[in-house]
Scaffold this motif. Sequence first.
Motif, PDB file in Angstrom:
ATOM      1  N   ILE A 101      -7.010 -17.683  93.836  1.00 29.67           N
ATOM      2  CA  ILE A 101      -6.625 -17.701  92.418  1.00 29.67           C
ATOM      3  C   ILE A 101      -6.898 -16.366  91.730  1.00 29.67           C
ATOM      4  CG2 ILE A 101      -7.239 -18.695  90.177  1.00 29.67           C
ATOM      5  CD1 ILE A 101      -5.268 -20.340  91.764  1.00 29.67           C
ATOM      6  N   PRO A 102      -8.079 -15.744  91.856  1.00 30.46           N
ATOM      7  CA  PRO A 102      -8.289 -14.468  91.144  1.00 30.46           C
ATOM      8  C   PRO A 102      -7.281 -13.390  91.528  1.00 30.46           C
ATOM      9  CG  PRO A 102     -10.386 -15.357  91.885  1.00 30.46           C
ATOM     10  CD  PRO A 102      -9.322 -16.199  92.505  1.00 30.46           C
ATOM     11  N   ARG A 103      -6.910 -13.318  92.810  1.00 30.78           N
ATOM     12  CA  ARG A 103      -5.937 -12.306  93.216  1.00 30.78           C
ATOM     13  C   ARG A 103      -4.557 -12.591  92.624  1.00 30.78           C
ATOM     14  NH1 ARG A 103      -4.529 -11.995  99.448  1.00 30.78           N
ATOM     15  NH2 ARG A 103      -3.538 -13.955  98.820  1.00 30.78           N
ATOM     16  N   GLU A 104      -4.094 -13.850  92.706  1.00 31.78           N
ATOM     17  CA  GLU A 104      -2.790 -14.193  92.136  1.00 31.78           C
ATOM     18  C   GLU A 104      -2.788 -14.043  90.619  1.00 31.78           C
ATOM     19  OE1 GLU A 104      -0.130 -14.844  93.863  1.00 31.78           O
ATOM     20  OE2 GLU A 104      -1.191 -14.698  95.773  1.00 31.78           O
ATOM     21  N   LEU A 105      -3.907 -14.377  89.993  1.00 34.31           N
ATOM     22  CA  LEU A 105      -3.997 -14.227  88.542  1.00 34.31           C
ATOM     23  C   LEU A 105      -3.927 -12.762  88.131  1.00 34.31           C
ATOM     24  CD1 LEU A 105      -4.521 -15.443  85.712  1.00 34.31           C
ATOM     25  CD2 LEU A 105      -6.967 -15.240  86.194  1.00 34.31           C
ATOM     26  N   GLU A 106      -4.581 -11.896  88.870  1.00 37.05           N
ATOM     27  CA  GLU A 106      -4.548 -10.477  88.523  1.00 37.05           C
ATOM     28  C   GLU A 106      -3.159  -9.884  88.727  1.00 37.05           C
ATOM     29  OE1 GLU A 106      -6.792  -8.694  86.952  1.00 37.05           O
ATOM     30  OE2 GLU A 106      -7.877 -10.585  86.815  1.00 37.05           O
ATOM     31  N   LYS A 107      -2.408 -10.379  89.713  1.00 36.41           N
ATOM     32  CA  LYS A 107      -1.023  -9.931  89.848  1.00 36.41           C
ATOM     33  C   LYS A 107      -0.213 -10.286  88.608  1.00 36.41           C
ATOM     34  CE  LYS A 107      -0.751 -10.254  94.907  1.00 36.41           C
ATOM     35  NZ  LYS A 107      -0.082 -10.950  96.050  1.00 36.41           N
ATOM     36  N   LEU A 108      -0.386 -11.520  88.135  1.00 30.80           N
ATOM     37  CA  LEU A 108       0.305 -11.927  86.910  1.00 30.80           C
ATOM     38  C   LEU A 108      -0.176 -11.127  85.717  1.00 30.80           C
ATOM     39  CD1 LEU A 108       2.155 -13.925  85.331  1.00 30.80           C
ATOM     40  CD2 LEU A 108       0.167 -15.448  85.189  1.00 30.80           C
ATOM     41  N   MET A 109      -1.482 -10.889  85.635  1.00 31.78           N
ATOM     42  CA  MET A 109      -2.037 -10.141  84.521  1.00 31.78           C
ATOM     43  C   MET A 109      -1.502  -8.709  84.491  1.00 31.78           C
ATOM     44  SD  MET A 109      -4.214 -11.685  82.479  1.00 31.78           S
ATOM     45  CE  MET A 109      -5.036 -13.276  82.374  1.00 31.78           C
ATOM     46  N   ILE A 110      -1.443  -8.068  85.638  1.00 27.68           N
ATOM     47  CA  ILE A 110      -0.961  -6.686  85.682  1.00 27.68           C
ATOM     48  C   ILE A 110       0.494  -6.608  85.253  1.00 27.68           C
ATOM     49  CG2 ILE A 110      -0.440  -4.776  87.257  1.00 27.68           C
ATOM     50  CD1 ILE A 110      -2.959  -5.547  88.823  1.00 27.68           C
ATOM     51  N   PHE A 111       1.314  -7.542  85.750  1.00 24.60           N
ATOM     52  CA  PHE A 111       2.718  -7.551  85.345  1.00 24.60           C
ATOM     53  C   PHE A 111       2.867  -7.822  83.850  1.00 24.60           C
ATOM     54  CE2 PHE A 111       6.850  -9.733  84.905  1.00 24.60           C
ATOM     55  CZ  PHE A 111       7.678  -8.732  85.389  1.00 24.60           C
ATOM     56  N   GLY A 112       2.090  -8.780  83.332  1.00 23.21           N
ATOM     57  CA  GLY A 112       2.171  -9.084  81.900  1.00 23.21           C
ATOM     58  C   GLY A 112       1.653  -7.959  81.023  1.00 23.21           C
ATOM     59  N   ILE A 113       0.605  -7.263  81.469  1.00 22.13           N
ATOM     60  CA  ILE A 113       0.070  -6.150  80.685  1.00 22.13           C
ATOM     61  C   ILE A 113       1.086  -5.011  80.607  1.00 22.13           C
ATOM     62  CG2 ILE A 113      -1.669  -4.312  80.753  1.00 22.13           C
ATOM     63  CD1 ILE A 113      -3.672  -6.419  81.675  1.00 22.13           C
ATOM     64  N   PHE A 114       1.786  -4.755  81.706  1.00 22.09           N
ATOM     65  CA  PHE A 114       2.816  -3.717  81.666  1.00 22.09           C
ATOM     66  C   PHE A 114       4.006  -4.144  80.799  1.00 22.09           C
ATOM     67  CE2 PHE A 114       0.612  -1.885  85.326  1.00 22.09           C
ATOM     68  CZ  PHE A 114       0.695  -0.538  85.012  1.00 22.09           C
ATOM     69  N   LEU A 115       4.294  -5.439  80.733  1.00 27.53           N
ATOM     70  CA  LEU A 115       5.308  -5.912  79.794  1.00 27.53           C
ATOM     71  C   LEU A 115       4.884  -5.650  78.356  1.00 27.53           C
ATOM     72  CD1 LEU A 115       6.534  -9.332  81.245  1.00 27.53           C
ATOM     73  CD2 LEU A 115       7.828  -7.228  81.053  1.00 27.53           C
ATOM     74  N   CYS A 116       3.632  -5.967  78.034  1.00 27.04           N
ATOM     75  CA  CYS A 116       3.126  -5.694  76.683  1.00 27.04           C
ATOM     76  C   CYS A 116       3.121  -4.193  76.397  1.00 27.04           C
ATOM     77  CB  CYS A 116       1.719  -6.276  76.525  1.00 27.04           C
ATOM     78  SG  CYS A 116       1.619  -8.071  76.594  1.00 27.04           S
ATOM     79  N   LEU A 117       2.758  -3.387  77.399  1.00 24.95           N
ATOM     80  CA  LEU A 117       2.770  -1.939  77.211  1.00 24.95           C
ATOM     81  C   LEU A 117       4.183  -1.433  76.954  1.00 24.95           C
ATOM     82  CD1 LEU A 117       1.270   0.797  77.323  1.00 24.95           C
ATOM     83  CD2 LEU A 117       1.682   0.802  79.803  1.00 24.95           C
ATOM     84  N   ASP A 118       5.163  -2.004  77.635  1.00 19.72           N
ATOM     85  CA  ASP A 118       6.548  -1.592  77.420  1.00 19.72           C
ATOM     86  C   ASP A 118       7.003  -1.915  76.000  1.00 19.72           C
ATOM     87  OD1 ASP A 118       8.964  -0.533  78.878  1.00 19.72           O
ATOM     88  OD2 ASP A 118       9.783  -2.418  78.154  1.00 19.72           O
ATOM     89  N   THR A 364      -1.648 -25.562  92.717  1.00 21.12           N
ATOM     90  CA  THR A 364      -1.715 -24.576  93.793  1.00 21.12           C
ATOM     91  C   THR A 364      -1.681 -23.159  93.225  1.00 21.12           C
ATOM     92  OG1 THR A 364       0.692 -24.613  94.041  1.00 21.12           O
ATOM     93  CG2 THR A 364      -0.594 -26.158  95.387  1.00 21.12           C
ATOM     94  N   ALA A 365      -2.023 -22.202  94.082  1.00 20.98           N
ATOM     95  CA  ALA A 365      -2.042 -20.794  93.655  1.00 20.98           C
ATOM     96  C   ALA A 365      -0.639 -20.234  93.503  1.00 20.98           C
ATOM     97  CB  ALA A 365      -2.839 -19.960  94.661  1.00 20.98           C
ATOM     98  N   GLU A 366       0.373 -20.884  94.121  1.00 19.63           N
ATOM     99  CA  GLU A 366       1.746 -20.388  94.014  1.00 19.63           C
ATOM    100  C   GLU A 366       2.317 -20.539  92.622  1.00 19.63           C
ATOM    101  OE1 GLU A 366       0.609 -22.199  96.461  1.00 19.63           O
ATOM    102  OE2 GLU A 366       0.791 -20.787  98.147  1.00 19.63           O
ATOM    103  N   VAL A 367       1.639 -21.288  91.751  1.00 15.09           N
ATOM    104  CA  VAL A 367       2.173 -21.473  90.408  1.00 15.09           C
ATOM    105  C   VAL A 367       2.181 -20.165  89.625  1.00 15.09           C
ATOM    106  CG1 VAL A 367      -0.032 -22.032  89.306  1.00 15.09           C
ATOM    107  CG2 VAL A 367       2.061 -23.041  88.423  1.00 15.09           C
ATOM    108  N   TYR A 368       1.285 -19.242  89.956  1.00 11.44           N
ATOM    109  CA  TYR A 368       1.259 -17.955  89.242  1.00 11.44           C
ATOM    110  C   TYR A 368       2.445 -17.084  89.637  1.00 11.44           C
ATOM    111  CZ  TYR A 368      -3.389 -19.290  87.737  1.00 11.44           C
ATOM    112  OH  TYR A 368      -4.437 -19.955  87.163  1.00 11.44           O
ATOM    113  N   SER A 369       2.979 -17.278  90.835  1.00 11.26           N
ATOM    114  CA  SER A 369       4.225 -16.590  91.195  1.00 11.26           C
ATOM    115  C   SER A 369       5.386 -17.132  90.366  1.00 11.26           C
ATOM    116  CB  SER A 369       4.500 -16.771  92.684  1.00 11.26           C
ATOM    117  OG  SER A 369       3.460 -16.224  93.467  1.00 11.26           O
ATOM    118  N   GLU A 370       5.380 -18.429  90.079  1.00  9.73           N
ATOM    119  CA  GLU A 370       6.417 -18.999  89.214  1.00  9.73           C
ATOM    120  C   GLU A 370       6.289 -18.448  87.796  1.00  9.73           C
ATOM    121  OE1 GLU A 370       6.161 -23.205  89.376  1.00  9.73           O
ATOM    122  OE2 GLU A 370       6.218 -23.309  91.568  1.00  9.73           O
TER     123      GLU A 370
END
Length: 568
Positions: A101-118, A364-370
Amino acid sequence: MKMADMVTSRLAKQKETTSDKESGTYLGNRTARSVNSGNTPEMTETLGFCGRNAVKKERENHSDLSLVRFIRTELTRGYFLEHNEAKYKERRERVYTCMRIPRELEKLMIFGIFLCLDAFLYVFTLLPLRMLLAFTRLLMVPCWGLRGSRLLQPAQVCDILKGFILVLCYFMMHYVDYSMMYHLIRGQSVIKLYLIYNMLEVADRLFSSFGQDILDALYWTATEPKERKRSHIGVIPHFLMAVLYVFLHAILIMVQATTLNVAFNSHNKSLLTIMMSNNFVEIKGSVFKKFGKNNLFQMSNSDIKERFTNYVLLLIVCLRNMEQFSWNPDHLWVLFPDVFMVIGSEIAVDGVKHAFITKFNDITAEVYSEYRASLAFDLVSSRQKNAYTDYSDSVSRRMGFIPLPLAVLLIRVVTSSVTIQGALSYVCLLLFYLGMISLKVLNSIILLGKSCLYVREANMEEKLFERPPTAPSSRASSKSRSTVTVPSVIPACPADQSPAPSIISQPAGRAKDRAPQPPAGSSDQLPTAPDEHEEKAETQDEPELKHRTPKKDLLEIDRFTICGNRID
């Protein structure tokens, strides 16, 4: 004498009969007990031996119930886990899920942070250029004329409104004294500041949820078609409401930044420790609640917005502290431990919180990919030619991140901290602006490429080509419209072929050059991959579209085949 002997012998026989009956009853009870206990005694030929056997068995059973035998049994007994294999496999998968979960969550967080930065960089880079183009169009109207088109496009009207809001709020922020606010907050007690900071966090979420509605109401009121019946209070009242909202939200974020600055500059760091412990209290309020996938998605978006806002607040704190120490680089190394401590606590709290939420709700952890694919779908759909909204506004609606108040505060802090004097300073400012534009363009290109990849992996490409749903009344009215016949365009068909009647007559309201548009769904729901049953239902409702060729591009025009010839 004979009578006495007869009586004596009769009494002896009665005693023997009674004793035989009692022994038979005793043996019957012992046999029943042994049967109930699962031990069937071996019956011998004579009743005497059977009785002795039962008594011997009973004595042996009593001798077995000893402390030594109990301890020996506890030390040597075993159990077999393979008898409950499914249960233990599930427990092991839960452990692996919590570790992922922490790894999948950080992937989502990084993508979302770059969206906010954009979306945040858009306010500083492309918005001024778009405003310049809109004003140029207004100035060129007397020379070139309208030529049948409207004065300004809706997107240009929204850009001008955003620019005016930024300028007005920036000048209004000059009347707020940052130094006085800092000393006023520093004079309060630690507990009072802790309560103030918690209240500010709650107020920030309330402002964010209501602020985007105010801005959307302003944009729609300013761009609504004029032929419709007026059902609003006017553009100017909506504009004043938007200006008031951005100003109050900017002051709220300024108070948050000031409180964080006081915590950084306190001698014993007690306030900073209390503020960080507040993040761990958040675990208690979230972990033991029931969460569905949509609720977890909203929480993830809120965490992304909160983390990006904290990064901007830390930047403001560093700028204010560096200004107070005359931009001494040595003081920056003094601030770094506290900055990393705040960021590390945020990452740890989010990881633990999401790990236990997914564990208790069997997610499941795959929900963060969704979730990541859903955010990517918003970005890709907003890049189409006839998109419903700008991508920065879609990010604001999805995550609750509104860049205007944060941009106003950052501009106010930077202009008060940095002094521009001389031609060289203006050259540096121009180079800095060009660097921000380059960063914005590079970030947008990378995000768009990653978003297309995520959408393709989630099998959500078909959603991009779906037409917006139409009301039944409009469909019924479209059937009653006049049809356009094209007999001159249709080539002569061979004798064995006949033209399809549904292709010859087309409704006049259908535009052949209309580009596919994304579905107008609610931002609270996750876009999912297309379902086969829905596709079958669509083909049954619209049989005349069965000759449509596959879509290979976002802007491909519908094509129909008549008698083996294609008409564009």
